[in-house]
Design an enzyme around this catalytic site. Structure first.
Site, PDB file in Angstrom:
ATOM      1  N   PRO A 128     -12.639  -2.088  -5.763  1.00  0.00           N
ATOM      2  CA  PRO A 128     -13.193  -1.644  -4.652  1.00  0.00           C
ATOM      3  C   PRO A 128     -12.811  -2.204  -3.257  1.00  0.00           C
ATOM      4  O   PRO A 128     -13.157  -3.708  -3.245  1.00  0.00           O
ATOM      5  CB  PRO A 128     -14.846  -1.552  -4.728  1.00  0.00           C
ATOM      6  N   GLY A 129     -12.299  -1.798  -2.228  1.00  0.00           N
ATOM      7  CA  GLY A 129     -12.147  -2.221  -0.949  1.00  0.00           C
ATOM      8  C   GLY A 129     -12.989  -1.871   0.062  1.00  0.00           C
ATOM      9  O   GLY A 129     -14.090  -2.352   0.491  1.00  0.00           O
ATOM     10  N   ARG A 130     -12.557  -0.558   0.527  1.00  0.00           N
ATOM     11  CA  ARG A 130     -13.278   0.109   1.480  1.00  0.00           C
ATOM     12  C   ARG A 130     -14.969   0.402   1.158  1.00  0.00           C
ATOM     13  O   ARG A 130     -15.700   0.068   2.081  1.00  0.00           O
ATOM     14  CB  ARG A 130     -12.790   1.599   1.678  1.00  0.00           C
ATOM     15  N   CYS A 146      -0.389   4.397  25.258  1.00  0.00           N
ATOM     16  CA  CYS A 146       0.430   5.580  25.734  1.00  0.00           C
ATOM     17  C   CYS A 146       0.753   6.357  24.606  1.00  0.00           C
ATOM     18  O   CYS A 146       2.057   6.570  24.342  1.00  0.00           O
ATOM     19  CB  CYS A 146       1.653   5.025  26.545  1.00  0.00           C
TER      20      CYS A 146
HETATM   21  C1  PLP Z   1      -5.663   0.112  -1.651  1.00  0.00           C
HETATM   22  C2  PLP Z   1      -5.971  -0.420  -3.143  1.00  0.00           C
HETATM   23  C3  PLP Z   1      -7.136  -0.599  -3.690  1.00  0.00           C
HETATM   24  C4  PLP Z   1      -8.433  -0.453  -2.689  1.00  0.00           C
HETATM   25  O1  PLP Z   1      -8.543   0.788  -2.254  1.00  0.00           O
HETATM   26  P1  PLP Z   1      -9.913   0.983  -1.561  1.00  0.00           P
HETATM   27  O2  PLP Z   1      -9.992   2.720  -1.164  1.00  0.00           O
HETATM   28  O3  PLP Z   1     -10.124   0.351  -0.422  1.00  0.00           O
HETATM   29  O4  PLP Z   1     -11.186   0.891  -2.494  1.00  0.00           O
HETATM   30  C5  PLP Z   1      -7.461  -1.014  -5.138  1.00  0.00           C
HETATM   31  N1  PLP Z   1      -6.539  -1.006  -5.775  1.00  0.00           N
HETATM   32  C6  PLP Z   1      -5.113  -1.160  -5.401  1.00  0.00           C
HETATM   33  C7  PLP Z   1      -4.024  -1.084  -6.469  1.00  0.00           C
HETATM   34  C8  PLP Z   1      -5.032  -0.305  -4.042  1.00  0.00           C
HETATM   35  O5  PLP Z   1      -3.601  -0.351  -3.545  1.00  0.00           O
END
Ligand code: PLP
Length: 450
Positions: A308-310, A378
């Site tokens: 998980p990132g976002r 711009c």
């Molecule tokens: C971008 C990415 C993530 C994270 O995605 P989120 O939408 O931020 O959770 C995880 N694994 C891989 C391989 C990614 O490219």
């Protein structure tokens, strides 16, 4: 509401001052004497000290989200996706909360290592990793390398032979799922750059090649469907297909691969009508799907991972801007221009990203007016908030805050129009501290050596 845009959305947002709890940090964002505070710090104070625009990072929210995943996915390996937002402070927090880290470039890897992040807890991704990136990963003992192409299999095999090491690898399989998200962030249908196609047999051939060479430590498969996915069906279908492939491979290899990473992409709420699944529910779905699929195929349940990132960084951040001009086009639209834009948040033009805004320096009893919040660049696509209500008495000099900008805003920031990047200010327990300073013109012009 005085002005309604031609393409105004169906959902009316009546209270222009409200801090919608699903979008703002839970429990940490409120109005005090009209001023929006996050983590106990007034946004007006941040604007005075650090200027605008500024990214605000709510450390407690970030930690709480790491902890939610840690608890819900206790039996998984959890890799925070650094590309959503990474700096040394974040790498240290991730390390402290016990999560692992997903990086996909030399820069992200070096940054994590420089913050003391344990290499063994890092996974390296990328569809075109350089020889330098692979050797850096091998040299530091990065925990997993996710292989993305036949060229890369050859490159890493040769490197491992030369160095007499046996790096642990996963094979990225493209499972033919097209999630309901923007094209630029869908990554598991056939026609895109990532991974080995399952349908075309490439994933199977890659595994066979790696097994036959017997130089790399092949641990399993990796899938990643895309980003900002709010449903669960895509994740379930992706996991089922991965398990079917694991079964097929077990026959080829004469044994079961022990690991399966399900990637990231868990969506968050940007608008009041968005509903993000809590980590608990997500974990139950994913675990249940894999267990059922494995039972059906007669496989042991592999060690599972997610990335998980976002879902961790997104709701932990907001951005503050100062209003510079307000342009009323009677019968058409009101444009509110602020002092940032697509250099600090390129998601609206790049992904049709949607956001909301509130007035941050005071409360207002005035009725809401429908506005479009735009940046200072711009480019007519330089929109931050397409449609939302701000108080009718909004004036030049007011502060506006945009929530849910913690993911893919600072990390995708740029210097379009020679605009320096804003600082990132962390807030926790009523204290603000700078974690990334704002760029200066000296920083920018120092690069120009012509
Ligand atoms: C971008 C990415 C993530 C994270 O995605 P989120 O939408 O931020 O959770 C995880 N694994 C891989 C391989 C990614 O490219």
């Amino acid at each position: 509401m005085t002005t309604i845009g031609l393409d105004a959305p169906d959902v009316a947002r009546t209270d222009a001052n409200a801090l919608v709890p699903t979008i703002w940090p839970r429990g940490a964002a409120r109005r005090e004497d009209g001023v929006v505070t996050v983590g106990g710090v007034a946004l007006t104070e941040i604007a005075e000290t650090y200027g605008t625009p500024a990214y605000v990072f709510d450390e407690a929210e970030f930690r709480a989200r790491c902890a939610d995943f840690r608890t819900a996915f206790a039996d998984f390996d959890i890799y925070y996706a650094g590309k959503s937002f990474l700096c040394r402070a974040v790498a240290r927090i991730v390390a402290e909360t016990g999560l692992s880290l997903d990086v996909c470039t030399e820069g992200e890897l070096r940054l994590a290592l420089s913050a003391g992040f344990p290499a063994q807890r890092i996974v390296l991704h990328g569809n075109n990793k350089s020889a330098t990136e692979l050797s850096l990963a091998v040299e530091h003992g990065v925990g997993r390398i996710v292989l993305d192409s036949f060229d890369e299999v050859a490159r890493l095999t040769e490197l491992a032979r030369e160095q007499g090491v046996r790096p642990a690898v996963l094979v990225r399989a493209t499972v033919g799922v097209r999630p309901d998200t923007h094209d630029n962030i869908a990554t598991a249908h056939e026609d895109q750059k990532f991974g080995f196609s399952v349908a075309a047999g490439a994933a199977r051939r890659a595994v066979e090649e790696i097994a036959a060479a017997d130089v790399l430590d092949l641990r399993g498969l990796h899938i990643h469907l895309g980003s900002q996915i709010l449903g669960t069906r895509e994740f379930e279908v992706g996991a089922e297909r991965a398990v079917v492939l694991l079964k097929e491979l077990s026959a080829v290899l004469g044994g079961e691969l022990p690991e399966l990473s399900l990637g990231g992409g868990f969506g968050i709420a940007y608008l009041p009508e968005h509903q993000a699944l809590p980590a608990e529910a997500l974990a139950a779905r994913l675990r249940g799907t894999v267990e059922r699929a494995c039972a059906a195929e007669g496989l042991r349940v592999p060690r599972l991972a997610i990335e998980p990132g976002r879902a961790i960084s997104g709701p932990s951040g907001c951005t503050i801007y100062r209003v510079g001009t307000i342009k009323h086009l009677p019968g058409l639209r009101t444009y509110v221009a602020v002092d940032g834009g697509m250099s600090d948040n390129i998601r609206p033009p790049l992904y049709d990203g949607v956001y909301t805004a509130v007035i941050a320096d005071r409360d207002s009893a005035a009725p809401g007016m429908r506005v479009r919040v735009v940046g200072r660049h711009c480019d007519a696509g330089d929109v931050i908030v397409r449609d939302d209500d701000l108080p009718e008495d909004l004036r030049v000099g007011d502060l506006v805050a945009v929530p849910a900008t913690g993911a893919y805003c600072r990390s995708l920031s740029n210097n379009f129009n020679h605009v320096p990047r804003p600082p990132v200010v962390a807030v926790a327990d009523g204290v603000a501290r700078l974690i990334i300073r704002g760029e200066t013109f000296d920083d920018l012009f120092g690069l120009d050596v012509g």
